[in-house]
Design a protein around this motif. Structure first.
Motif, PDB file in Angstrom:
ATOM      1  N   GLN A 194       1.044  -1.303  -0.086  1.00  0.00           N
ATOM      2  CA  GLN A 194       0.186  -0.076   0.054  1.00  0.00           C
ATOM      3  C   GLN A 194       0.874   1.175   0.079  1.00  0.00           C
ATOM      4  OE1 GLN A 194      -3.095   1.031   3.242  1.00  0.00           O
ATOM      5  NE2 GLN A 194      -1.323   2.104   3.665  1.00  0.00           N
ATOM      6  N   VAL A 246     -11.275  11.165  -8.585  1.00  0.00           N
ATOM      7  CA  VAL A 246     -12.135  12.040  -7.989  1.00  0.00           C
ATOM      8  C   VAL A 246     -11.551  13.449  -7.894  1.00  0.00           C
ATOM      9  CG1 VAL A 246     -12.968  12.786  -5.833  1.00  0.00           C
ATOM     10  CG2 VAL A 246     -13.160  10.348  -6.240  1.00  0.00           C
ATOM     11  N   THR A 248     -12.656  17.249  -6.624  1.00  0.00           N
ATOM     12  CA  THR A 248     -13.698  18.032  -5.897  1.00  0.00           C
ATOM     13  C   THR A 248     -13.587  19.636  -5.953  1.00  0.00           C
ATOM     14  OG1 THR A 248     -11.829  18.313  -3.898  1.00  0.00           O
ATOM     15  CG2 THR A 248     -13.392  16.237  -3.831  1.00  0.00           C
ATOM     16  N   THR A 260      -7.149  13.756  -7.264  1.00  0.00           N
ATOM     17  CA  THR A 260      -7.230  12.552  -6.370  1.00  0.00           C
ATOM     18  C   THR A 260      -7.338  11.401  -7.303  1.00  0.00           C
ATOM     19  OG1 THR A 260      -7.769  13.863  -4.522  1.00  0.00           O
ATOM     20  CG2 THR A 260      -8.098  11.283  -4.463  1.00  0.00           C
ATOM     21  N   THR A 262      -7.234   6.994  -6.959  1.00  0.00           N
ATOM     22  CA  THR A 262      -6.896   5.655  -6.236  1.00  0.00           C
ATOM     23  C   THR A 262      -6.383   4.944  -7.363  1.00  0.00           C
ATOM     24  OG1 THR A 262      -9.130   5.128  -6.368  1.00  0.00           O
ATOM     25  CG2 THR A 262      -8.025   5.867  -4.168  1.00  0.00           C
ATOM     26  N   LEU A 276      -2.803   5.485  -3.473  1.00  0.00           N
ATOM     27  CA  LEU A 276      -3.635   6.516  -3.327  1.00  0.00           C
ATOM     28  C   LEU A 276      -2.444   7.869  -3.788  1.00  0.00           C
ATOM     29  CD1 LEU A 276      -5.831   8.627  -2.620  1.00  0.00           C
ATOM     30  CD2 LEU A 276      -5.135   8.789  -0.354  1.00  0.00           C
ATOM     31  N   SER A 280      -4.835  16.996  -2.351  1.00  0.00           N
ATOM     32  CA  SER A 280      -5.752  17.691  -1.892  1.00  0.00           C
ATOM     33  C   SER A 280      -6.060  17.222  -0.542  1.00  0.00           C
ATOM     34  CB  SER A 280      -7.144  17.650  -2.287  1.00  0.00           C
ATOM     35  OG  SER A 280      -7.726  16.282  -2.240  1.00  0.00           O
ATOM     36  N   MET A 281      -4.890  16.463   0.277  1.00  0.00           N
ATOM     37  CA  MET A 281      -4.711  16.371   1.554  1.00  0.00           C
ATOM     38  C   MET A 281      -3.227  15.992   2.089  1.00  0.00           C
ATOM     39  SD  MET A 281      -6.744  12.394   1.369  1.00  0.00           S
ATOM     40  CE  MET A 281      -7.630  12.168  -0.242  1.00  0.00           C
ATOM     41  N   ASN A 282      -3.008  16.130   3.399  1.00  0.00           N
ATOM     42  CA  ASN A 282      -1.821  16.063   4.086  1.00  0.00           C
ATOM     43  C   ASN A 282      -1.829  14.839   4.805  1.00  0.00           C
ATOM     44  OD1 ASN A 282      -0.753  18.367   3.072  1.00  0.00           O
ATOM     45  ND2 ASN A 282      -1.752  19.590   4.757  1.00  0.00           N
ATOM     46  N   ASN A 283      -0.800  14.545   5.580  1.00  0.00           N
ATOM     47  CA  ASN A 283      -0.713  13.250   6.242  1.00  0.00           C
ATOM     48  C   ASN A 283      -0.549  12.003   5.510  1.00  0.00           C
ATOM     49  OD1 ASN A 283      -1.326  14.739   8.789  1.00  0.00           O
ATOM     50  ND2 ASN A 283      -3.413  14.629   8.233  1.00  0.00           N
TER      51      ASN A 283
ATOM     52  N   LYS B 191     -11.725  13.679   3.491  1.00  0.00           N
ATOM     53  CA  LYS B 191     -11.290  13.327   2.058  1.00  0.00           C
ATOM     54  C   LYS B 191     -11.132  11.691   1.577  1.00  0.00           C
ATOM     55  CE  LYS B 191     -10.545  17.527   0.398  1.00  0.00           C
ATOM     56  NZ  LYS B 191     -11.355  17.954  -0.800  1.00  0.00           N
ATOM     57  N   PHE B 192     -10.703  11.164   2.613  1.00  0.00           N
ATOM     58  CA  PHE B 192     -10.134   9.593   2.334  1.00  0.00           C
ATOM     59  C   PHE B 192     -10.396   8.852   3.664  1.00  0.00           C
ATOM     60  CE2 PHE B 192      -6.501   6.726   2.151  1.00  0.00           C
ATOM     61  CZ  PHE B 192      -6.787   6.066   0.971  1.00  0.00           C
ATOM     62  N   GLN B 194      -9.397   4.824   4.645  1.00  0.00           N
ATOM     63  CA  GLN B 194      -8.798   3.457   4.342  1.00  0.00           C
ATOM     64  C   GLN B 194      -9.272   2.439   5.136  1.00  0.00           C
ATOM     65  OE1 GLN B 194      -4.310   3.006   3.699  1.00  0.00           O
ATOM     66  NE2 GLN B 194      -5.178   1.998   5.599  1.00  0.00           N
ATOM     67  N   VAL B 271     -15.401  12.315  -0.987  1.00  0.00           N
ATOM     68  CA  VAL B 271     -14.620  11.228  -0.111  1.00  0.00           C
ATOM     69  C   VAL B 271     -14.485   9.926  -1.216  1.00  0.00           C
ATOM     70  CG1 VAL B 271     -14.372   9.856   1.630  1.00  0.00           C
ATOM     71  CG2 VAL B 271     -15.442  12.114   1.874  1.00  0.00           C
ATOM     72  N   ILE B 272     -13.175   9.607  -0.771  1.00  0.00           N
ATOM     73  CA  ILE B 272     -12.922   8.374  -1.620  1.00  0.00           C
ATOM     74  C   ILE B 272     -12.395   7.087  -0.575  1.00  0.00           C
ATOM     75  CG2 ILE B 272     -10.604   8.710  -2.259  1.00  0.00           C
ATOM     76  CD1 ILE B 272     -11.420   7.469  -5.109  1.00  0.00           C
ATOM     77  N   ASN B 290      -8.811  10.419   6.797  1.00  0.00           N
ATOM     78  CA  ASN B 290      -8.247  11.649   6.693  1.00  0.00           C
ATOM     79  C   ASN B 290      -8.903  12.910   6.156  1.00  0.00           C
ATOM     80  OD1 ASN B 290      -5.829  12.967   6.791  1.00  0.00           O
ATOM     81  ND2 ASN B 290      -5.142  12.335   4.635  1.00  0.00           N
ATOM     82  N   GLY B 291      -8.817  13.963   6.661  1.00  0.00           N
ATOM     83  CA  GLY B 291      -9.488  15.001   6.534  1.00  0.00           C
ATOM     84  C   GLY B 291      -8.400  16.300   6.162  1.00  0.00           C
TER      85      GLY B 291
END
Lengths: 373, 373
Positions: A194, A246, A248, A260, A262, A276, A280-283, B191-192, B194, B271-272, B290-291
């Motif tokens: 992953q 996706v 947004t 985004t 997947t 992924l 549009s996202m952190n972490n 947003k995500f 998993q 959201v995916i 995740n947001g």
């Protein structure tokens, strides 16, 4: 060369079987004869093409490199050239712009050019560098599609120069430790990979969000880490790809710029990868490799480090060295000494990722599974 | 009822806004009037149908339940009935087999039957329980497809009995904490999601690997946790599904028994969800939400606990109570007091998961994106 670096390099040539303490095998010699030549200290004299933020990072990294030195500049911005010339004591004769850099052919003081420009420019620039008889180091993605990448490989072959892609993770010690554990069977049969690669991109006017310059969005820029990681972590090449997109924010992420995606990859042994790629996202900088006997988790997995993680055997705690410093040291060994790295960084390696990116984009567009064989 | 449990239940009715220290809101009253009735201590008298390993766990959990008590048995194995009768002091008149359990209709000492049998038997058994006028608690998956699940919902509606599905995670304190943080916007825009759900299944002769009894492989048994988790973690219902299957052991995993499926779900907001369901690897019980402002990671996320994890705000460290004990306490409140849980556990909730499982199997078969709206 500092003593720790010498130790690590020498160790890598002879101590593959030693695992406690772990000795990162940055590279492997092609043969005993070539091992001798890998002791070379010949310095790779590098011109950087593109003096942006990543170019700045690579230049800084070379300050600590024992085998690579910044000696030349190629830029379209005279003010940047002036500032860099002064900072790095670079003579006028080693400074070029995008119109005249073919003249580098007649400059015996430059061995290689590191192309760190927007993706869509790589092909033409890399080919011109090759035709000028200089080795090419090209940032990833090496091009905007596989056809371009193939042209680059062929042009460098024809010119008799090396083409290396800026896969800094291929030299990172924790990454190599995991790859080595996988090779020696410590995770058992690999079943799953992953990769989550993403960050929330800022300035909407940057070239990365301009499809003409970038050739794509998050996939080109950051998704490629999961693609590449899936390959070196599993040690297999994918045979199929599926993908879902996706979007947004269609204003920020225009036509041709993926926000985004997947994507999934199937491998010959039955390994499956689930990844992924996002702007549009952190972490999101995580790898997870799972086998029948063990696992590796890395987070961050591909950032500038320190890379952190753990396996079923404990924490991954190889010491951090600035990735680009190690990369440039090692690339000097590849170019001058014929050293073959544990994980390839040549143009054909880059081409493999571009083939997969093409397939992912096709899978998004058609909604179908795209076969790679 | 022990004082801590009373504290948590009372707190949940009035302290939604309090977040430090976090008070798990196991359930919410429908209205002020119903809140009064939620103070009821009426004990739910339960017969377990199916005395296998999970039935054993539920029976043990009820030993500590203040509101649910094992009073009856339904089994096809007389020796098990004998052993359980003795252990739980259950009178002969409350013991049934699969042929005669319709007579439970005339037994005023049993309020509900917990169906814990192979998936393919649930529909017929649950409907017979409903027709006998008893409330139905049914283990998940509630059936082997959505059509069966719908029949069950309709039969229970018609019979005027409750149909509850064994979604024990819907009452788990760390799960509820994350769901509450998501609801109050602490992760920003989601947003995500998993979900990785899997384990390496053992004995090849067990009913879970017999398609006639299970209706499917890993997806029915363990993949459902990622499906269900995607819904309660994001708070949305998916609008499309894509899925890919890999089978490495077609002997153990016969036709109709999925070994490994990766699947993706798209949600209205963009959201995916990217999920894995597998019977061929361990170390897989992970959720990641995740947001734009934060995240939650849980591992283990749906095992029997303790559930562990962290959010961007710190570790998830709500105390562990045996999930099935909490579930049975709460289900008594749902059945007798009209309490509405934070996350539904009724038949319609179960049906939603079955619709998605049908769609995943269809997506695997056709290779196409399956729309759910």
């Amino acid at each position: 060369m500092n003593s720790r670096r010498i130790f690590l390099q020498k160790a890598s040539a002879s101590a593959v079987a030693i695992s406690i303490p772990y000795l990162p095998s940055f590279s492997k010699p092609l043969s005993e004869n070539e091992e001798k030549s890998s002791q070379s200290d010949k310095v790779l004299r590098v011109a950087i093409m593109g003096l942006g933020s990543y170019g700045t990072r690579v230049a800084k990294a070379m300050e600590d490199s024992n085998r690579a030195k910044l000696v030349g500049l190629i830029s379209g911005t005279p003010s940047k050239v002036e500032a860099w010339k002064e900072k790095y004591s670079i003579p006028d004769k080693n400074c070029y712009n995008y119109d005249n850099f073919d003249a580098i052919k007649d400059n015996p003081d430059i061995d290689a050019v590191y192309v760190i420009t927007p993706n869509a420019l790589h092909k033409e620039q890399a080919i011109r560098v090759a035709q000028a008889g200089k080795h090419v180091i090209c940032e990833k993605p090496m091009a905007i599609n596989a056809a371009e990448a193939k042209e680059m490989v062929e042009a460098c072959d024809k010119a008799g120069v090396k083409l290396l892609i800026g896969y800094r993770m291929h030299f990172e010690a924790n990454t190599l430790k995991v790859v080595n554990m996988r090779k020696t069977g410590e995770f058992g049969t690999i079943k799953f990979f992953q990769g989550l690669s993403g960050f929330m991109i800022g300035d909407p006017t940057q070239w990365r969000l301009n499809p003409t310059l970038s050739g794509g969005g998050a996939m080109m820029d950051i998704g490629i880490y999961s693609i590449n990681g899936a390959r070196y972590m599993t040690g297999e090449e994918p045979i199929w790809v599926t993908a879902q997109e996706v979007k947004t924010d269609p204003v920020k992420f225009k036509e041709g710029i993926d926000e985004t995606i997947t994507f999934q990859m199937g491998f010959p042994s039955g390994v499956i990868a689930s990844c992924l790629s996002t702007y549009s996202m952190n972490n999101l900088d995580k790898f997870f490799l799972n086998g029948t006997k063990g696992f590796a988790e890395m987070q961050p997995s591909t950032g500038y480090g320190p890379i952190k993680g753990r396996t079923n055997q404990g924490p991954l705690d190889e010491p951090h060295i600035m990735h680009q410093t190690v990369q440039m040291d090692q690339m000097a060994g590849i170019i001058f000494d014929g050293v073959e790295p544990e994980i390839p960084v040549d143009g054909r390696e880059g081409l493999k990722d571009m083939v997969i990116i093409d397939a992912i984009f096709k899978a998004v567009k058609t909604g179908e599974k795209v076969l790679l064989v």
